[in-house]
Design a protein around this motif. Structure first.
Motif, PDB file in Angstrom:
ATOM      1  N   ARG A 189       0.851  -1.201   0.000  1.00  0.00           N
ATOM      2  CA  ARG A 189       0.000   0.000   0.000  1.00  0.00           C
ATOM      3  C   ARG A 189       0.877   1.238   0.000  1.00  0.00           C
ATOM      4  NH1 ARG A 189      -5.600   1.472   3.029  1.00  0.00           N
ATOM      5  NH2 ARG A 189      -5.590   3.706   2.543  1.00  0.00           N
ATOM      6  N   LEU A 190       0.643   2.102  -0.984  1.00  0.00           N
ATOM      7  CA  LEU A 190       1.380   3.350  -1.061  1.00  0.00           C
ATOM      8  C   LEU A 190       0.890   4.312   0.007  1.00  0.00           C
ATOM      9  CD1 LEU A 190       1.476   4.044  -4.913  1.00  0.00           C
ATOM     10  CD2 LEU A 190       3.099   2.748  -3.535  1.00  0.00           C
ATOM     11  N   ALA A 191       1.830   4.968   0.668  1.00  0.00           N
ATOM     12  CA  ALA A 191       1.470   6.031   1.591  1.00  0.00           C
ATOM     13  C   ALA A 191       0.976   7.221   0.781  1.00  0.00           C
ATOM     14  CB  ALA A 191       2.674   6.420   2.447  1.00  0.00           C
ATOM     15  N   PRO A 192       0.135   8.096   1.357  1.00  0.00           N
ATOM     16  CA  PRO A 192      -0.333   9.285   0.628  1.00  0.00           C
ATOM     17  C   PRO A 192       0.840  10.075   0.052  1.00  0.00           C
ATOM     18  CG  PRO A 192      -1.559   9.039   2.668  1.00  0.00           C
ATOM     19  CD  PRO A 192      -0.470   7.996   2.697  1.00  0.00           C
ATOM     20  N   ASN A 193       0.675  10.529  -1.188  1.00  0.00           N
ATOM     21  CA  ASN A 193       1.674  11.322  -1.922  1.00  0.00           C
ATOM     22  C   ASN A 193       2.873  10.514  -2.410  1.00  0.00           C
ATOM     23  OD1 ASN A 193       0.237  13.777  -1.632  1.00  0.00           O
ATOM     24  ND2 ASN A 193       1.092  14.067   0.413  1.00  0.00           N
ATOM     25  N   CYS A 194       2.892   9.214  -2.147  1.00  0.00           N
ATOM     26  CA  CYS A 194       4.043   8.410  -2.585  1.00  0.00           C
ATOM     27  C   CYS A 194       4.206   8.471  -4.101  1.00  0.00           C
ATOM     28  CB  CYS A 194       3.869   6.963  -2.131  1.00  0.00           C
ATOM     29  SG  CYS A 194       5.203   5.867  -2.673  1.00  0.00           S
ATOM     30  N   LEU A 195       3.110   8.335  -4.840  1.00  0.00           N
ATOM     31  CA  LEU A 195       3.186   8.324  -6.297  1.00  0.00           C
ATOM     32  C   LEU A 195       3.706   9.664  -6.823  1.00  0.00           C
ATOM     33  CD1 LEU A 195       2.717   6.524  -8.706  1.00  0.00           C
ATOM     34  CD2 LEU A 195       0.348   7.304  -8.795  1.00  0.00           C
ATOM     35  N   LYS A 196       3.314  10.742  -6.171  1.00  0.00           N
ATOM     36  CA  LYS A 196       3.789  12.082  -6.548  1.00  0.00           C
ATOM     37  C   LYS A 196       5.296  12.170  -6.375  1.00  0.00           C
ATOM     38  CE  LYS A 196       3.317  16.908  -4.992  1.00  0.00           C
ATOM     39  NZ  LYS A 196       4.529  16.993  -4.153  1.00  0.00           N
ATOM     40  N   TYR A 197       5.806  11.646  -5.252  1.00  0.00           N
ATOM     41  CA  TYR A 197       7.250  11.681  -5.008  1.00  0.00           C
ATOM     42  C   TYR A 197       8.005  10.799  -6.001  1.00  0.00           C
ATOM     43  CZ  TYR A 197       6.100  13.907  -0.534  1.00  0.00           C
ATOM     44  OH  TYR A 197       5.624  14.754   0.433  1.00  0.00           O
ATOM     45  N   LEU A 198       7.456   9.638  -6.313  1.00  0.00           N
ATOM     46  CA  LEU A 198       8.099   8.756  -7.289  1.00  0.00           C
ATOM     47  C   LEU A 198       8.146   9.427  -8.657  1.00  0.00           C
ATOM     48  CD1 LEU A 198       6.527   5.268  -6.385  1.00  0.00           C
ATOM     49  CD2 LEU A 198       8.750   6.162  -5.722  1.00  0.00           C
ATOM     50  N   TRP A 199       7.046  10.087  -9.027  1.00  0.00           N
ATOM     51  CA  TRP A 199       6.969  10.790 -10.311  1.00  0.00           C
ATOM     52  C   TRP A 199       8.010  11.904 -10.376  1.00  0.00           C
ATOM     53  CZ3 TRP A 199       4.382  10.643 -14.986  1.00  0.00           C
ATOM     54  CH2 TRP A 199       4.363  11.813 -15.735  1.00  0.00           C
ATOM     55  N   GLU A 200       8.109  12.687  -9.319  1.00  0.00           N
ATOM     56  CA  GLU A 200       9.081  13.782  -9.282  1.00  0.00           C
ATOM     57  C   GLU A 200      10.500  13.247  -9.415  1.00  0.00           C
ATOM     58  OE1 GLU A 200       8.217  15.702  -5.608  1.00  0.00           O
ATOM     59  OE2 GLU A 200       6.490  16.820  -6.395  1.00  0.00           O
ATOM     60  N   GLY A 201      10.760  12.119  -8.766  1.00  0.00           N
ATOM     61  CA  GLY A 201      12.088  11.520  -8.882  1.00  0.00           C
ATOM     62  C   GLY A 201      12.378  11.032 -10.290  1.00  0.00           C
ATOM     63  N   LEU A 202      11.391  10.390 -10.914  1.00  0.00           N
ATOM     64  CA  LEU A 202      11.567   9.845 -12.261  1.00  0.00           C
ATOM     65  C   LEU A 202      11.753  10.963 -13.282  1.00  0.00           C
ATOM     66  CD1 LEU A 202      11.534   7.023 -13.661  1.00  0.00           C
ATOM     67  CD2 LEU A 202       9.167   7.504 -14.282  1.00  0.00           C
ATOM     68  N   MET A 203      11.042  12.084 -13.107  1.00  0.00           N
ATOM     69  CA  MET A 203      11.095  13.174 -14.076  1.00  0.00           C
ATOM     70  C   MET A 203      12.222  14.172 -13.794  1.00  0.00           C
ATOM     71  SD  MET A 203       8.890  12.435 -16.252  1.00  0.00           S
ATOM     72  CE  MET A 203       7.916  10.913 -16.234  1.00  0.00           C
ATOM     73  N   SER A 204      13.004  13.912 -12.737  1.00  0.00           N
ATOM     74  CA  SER A 204      14.074  14.846 -12.391  1.00  0.00           C
ATOM     75  C   SER A 204      15.286  14.718 -13.304  1.00  0.00           C
ATOM     76  CB  SER A 204      14.506  14.640 -10.934  1.00  0.00           C
ATOM     77  OG  SER A 204      15.077  13.352 -10.760  1.00  0.00           O
ATOM     78  N   GLY A 205      15.351  13.667 -14.107  1.00  0.00           N
ATOM     79  CA  GLY A 205      16.475  13.482 -15.021  1.00  0.00           C
ATOM     80  C   GLY A 205      16.096  12.561 -16.173  1.00  0.00           C
ATOM     81  N   ARG A 206      16.559  12.882 -17.362  1.00  0.00           N
ATOM     82  CA  ARG A 206      16.212  12.092 -18.555  1.00  0.00           C
ATOM     83  C   ARG A 206      16.783  10.683 -18.496  1.00  0.00           C
ATOM     84  NH1 ARG A 206      14.847   9.191 -21.579  1.00  0.00           N
ATOM     85  NH2 ARG A 206      14.472   9.263 -23.834  1.00  0.00           N
TER      86      ARG A 206
END
Length: 493
Positions: free
Chosen positions: A129-146
């Motif tokens: 189970r993802l904690a609240p905002n987990c997906l947002k943090y994962l997305w930000e990490g993935l999009m932080s570099g090509r």
């Protein structure tokens, strides 16, 4: 995806959730996805892959999807012999087409548009189970570099509720106990040890830059281009392979081989289930460790990781822990039996360092309890847990040296289903009997063992052993001191 309109082709995250008989956990997993705050303009599609299910996983998933208003589709697989790997690749083929299909059916225009709209793929387990905002943090990490191919959440084991809170008159009493939702003191203690172990690993990764040698399958956000590159480069029909018991580690190494970075999120958290018994824990760790050793030593896989040296150092660390403890037990036993034991206060140094280190780790473990910190400081819990891991380490390498290959997934499934039993009781009984016999023999022949002749013949070997142990202990103490110094940093588990 058939029936999808062009106007619907917004950027999206696609979640692939393999679920084999997960009717009891799938709703909680989907509830976690419902808690997520999505990036602006990005939508979430959820694919639950009901893999060879004999329960109501499909029904429960559909019902939960409707309850939470998720854009959810259930994929039903039958006859899949590749377990989790096969289930994940089924989801991949639905999205990107099956190049192994005899007729090689081309994707429709809508399917192509849908495929192009996928900006990230979330691979997660049905009992996570993802904690609240987990997906947002994962997305930000993935999009932080090509060049970032995948970002993993920080895992925290869920603590079972106190068994004493559950009424024995509850009609679902046995079912709740069996599910692991509630547990007794031993179960809760065992869960915390795994949680602290995970916290220690996560902290170590963060203190060394955040790069990881395994993107855990419990919750990782992947860049689709990175997965596609693995497929094309290795001529696969899906990113996940069945060549290893640790398919997530194999995929991570392949991503790194292609030049992609693999990171952990400093903020995104995912709650996962722990192994609640000694037996299931041993089978899980056997699978993990044997898979890791296989990747390290199997030249046929022809893959490398920038973390290979670190993994080998971890193996050597486990070996040194084993040698130190076995050597200490042997030397102490011989010294006591021959009346040549001499106490030195300097021996308290590694004990104090270990106590400080484990106390810090217990405090840095998320949602720790006071009793956990106390047990850590007393070294009771860490030492028991370490011995269990050392037994697994020994078993894995003995199997490797004997070429006795076992199906790690099958063994773990069998243990979790209660089809196999632990031999812990028999082992403890045998160990107790052995100690009693040795103790009796030493007492009966005490005059002979403590004679000057025996002492003189044993002493050179005893002294050599103590000197060797001293050097090993000094090295281990320096390593613990360095780890304590490192843990002063700001990172959290």
């Amino acid at each position: 995806m058939p029936g999808v309109k062009k106007s619907y082709m917004k950027p999206r995250i696609v979640a692939l959730i393999p679920a084999h008989n997960e009717e009891k956990s799938i709703r909680d997993c989907l509830a976690g996805l419902n808690d997520q705050l999505l990036p602006k303009g990005v939508e979430l599609d959820v694919y639950v892959i009901a893999d060879n299910c004999t329960d109501r996983t499909e029904e429960k998933a559909i019902k939960a999807g409707e309850e939470f208003g998720l854009n959810l589709k259930v994929i039903v697989t039958e006859g899949n012999k590749l377990r989790k790997v096969g289930a994940l690749n089924s989801g991949w083929k639905l999205l990107y087409g099956d190049i192994m299909d005899f007729y090689h059916i081309q994707l429709t225009e809508s399917q192509e548009l849908y495929k192009q709209s996928i900006k990230a793929i979330l691979g997660m387990d049905a009992d996570s189970r993802l904690a609240p905002n987990c997906l947002k943090y994962l997305w930000e990490g993935l999009m932080s570099g090509r060049n970032i191919g995948g970002v993993m959440a920080k895992y925290t084991m869920r603590m079972p509720k106190k068994k004493s809170l559950l009424s024995k008159h509850d009609v679902y009493y046995e079912e709740k106990i069996a599910s692991g939702e509630y547990g007794g003191p031993i179960s809760r203690w065992w869960t915390h040890q795994q949680k602290q172990d995970m916290a220690s690993w996560l902290l170590d990764l963060q203190y060394h830059g955040g790069s990881t040698y395994v993107l855990g399958g419990q919750a990782t956000l992947f860049r689709p281009e990175a997965l596609q590159e693995v497929v094309n480069h290795n001529k696969l029909d899906g990113p996940w392979q069945n060549d290893s018991d640790v398919e997530d580690m194999l995929l991570t190494w392949q991503l790194q081989k292609s030049g992609w970075k693999t990171l952990i999120s400093p903020k995104g958290r995912c709650f996962v289930d722990a192994m609640r018994s000694y037996h299931t824990f041993r089978e899980q760790r056997n699978k993990w460790n044997s898979g890791t050793v296989e990747l390290l030593t199997n030249k046929d896989l022809s893959i490398q990781t920038r973390h290979k040296g670190k993994i080998w150092r971890n193996q050597l660390k486990s070996f040194s822990d084993l040698v130190i403890r076995v050597l200490f037990v042997v030397l102490l036993s011989v010294a006591l039996a021959t009346d040549q034991f001499h106490w030195s206060w300097i021996w308290l140094t590694p004990i104090v360092l270990a106590s400080i280190l484990n106390t810090i780790l217990a405090i840095k473990t998320p949602m720790h309890r006071t009793i956990d910190v106390i047990f850590a400081a007393l070294l009771i819990a860490p030492e028991i847990y370490l011995w269990v891991n050392l037994m697994t380490f020994s078993q894995v390498w003995l199997q490797k040296l004997s070429s006795n290959k076992k199906d790690g997934w099958a063994n773990q499934y069998a243990a979790e289903a209660g089809k196999t039993r632990s031999k812990l009781t028999q082992g403890m009984l045998l160990g107790t009997i052995t100690v009693l016999i040795i103790g009796y023999v030493c007492f009966y022949y005490r005059d002979f063992l403590t004679s000057e002749t025996v002492q003189q013949s044993i002493n050179p070997y005893l002294m050599g052993g103590w000197i060797t142990l001293t050097y090993l202990t000094i090295l281990k103490s320096l390593m613990m001191a360095h780890q304590i110094w490192t843990l002063r940093g700001r990172h959290t588990a």
